[in-house]
Enzyme design. Structure first.
Site, PDB file in Angstrom:
ATOM      1  CB  CYS A  32      -0.855  -0.313   1.197  1.00  0.00           C
ATOM      2  SG  CYS A  32      -2.359   1.162   1.255  1.00  0.00           S
ATOM      3  CG  HIS A  33      -0.191   4.846   1.485  1.00  0.00           C
ATOM      4  ND1 HIS A  33      -1.444   4.399   1.153  1.00  0.00           N
ATOM      5  CD2 HIS A  33      -0.461   6.148   0.818  1.00  0.00           C
ATOM      6  CE1 HIS A  33      -2.315   5.187   0.543  1.00  0.00           C
ATOM      7  NE2 HIS A  33      -1.556   6.098   0.300  1.00  0.00           N
TER       8      HIS A  33
END
Length: 179
Positions: free
Chosen positions: A113-114
């Site tokens: 994800c991030h």
């Protein structure tokens, strides 16, 4: 993948308040089931707050503060996503140095994800093929990575994935890299 053993391997999980709950809990469960020992590392001792997207989730106990963590003690690194935790870690000099030390030692890093935001600040993405949450595409590209929209990508010891929907293939790829 079920026969891949991580027995004798110790994996650091670097996170702080604001990590995406399932992006920590699902990989940790899979890694433990494969035989790995897990150490939750955070900037401060105590516990860290998970989130289920925008809503507070559970807290997770921290096993080791960054001040006490030494990358040479670990066989690999997991970077969960969520927006808040990776954004906080990427401006924490000790966290960035910790992540960089895994890359410099050639130890595998799995980021979802991030999570790849911290890889950028650690200087580990130039020339690599990666994926992430779509909003990181420009950041990763500007840092020299080749960004693709795929469920999981493995390149040069980095395993990256986009979001919780990709957790099954991400966990399998992380186990393979850590093995």
């Amino acid at each position: 993948m079920a026969n891949t053993s991580l027995s004798g391997k110790t994996i650091a999980v670097l996170a702080t308040d604001g990590f995406e709950q399932v992006e920590l809990t699902a990989p940790v469960k899979a890694l433990k089931e494969a035989g790995a020992s897990i150490v939750i590392v955070a900037p401060e001792a105590g516990s860290i707050q998970g989130f289920n997207h925008h809503d507070k989730g559970d807290t997770t106990s921290v096993d080791q503060s960054l001040a006490d963590a030494d990358a040479s003690s670990f066989d690999g690194l997991l970077l969960p996503g969520g927006v808040i935790s990776p954004d906080a870690l990427r401006i924490d000099e000790k966290a960035v140095a910790f992540v960089r030390s895994f890359g410099e030692a050639g130890k595998p890093i799995a980021a979802i994800c991030h999570g790849p935001w911290t890889l950028i600040d650690a200087g580990l993405v130039d020339g690599k093929k990666l994926t992430s949450w779509p909003s990181l595409k420009t950041d990763l590209t500007n840092a020299g990575a080749s960004w693709v929209d795929e469920p999981v990508v493995t390149d040069g010891g980095l395993v990256t994935s986009r979001n919780p929907d990709d957790l099954p293939v991400f966990c399998d790829a992380a186990i393979e890299a850590f093995a």
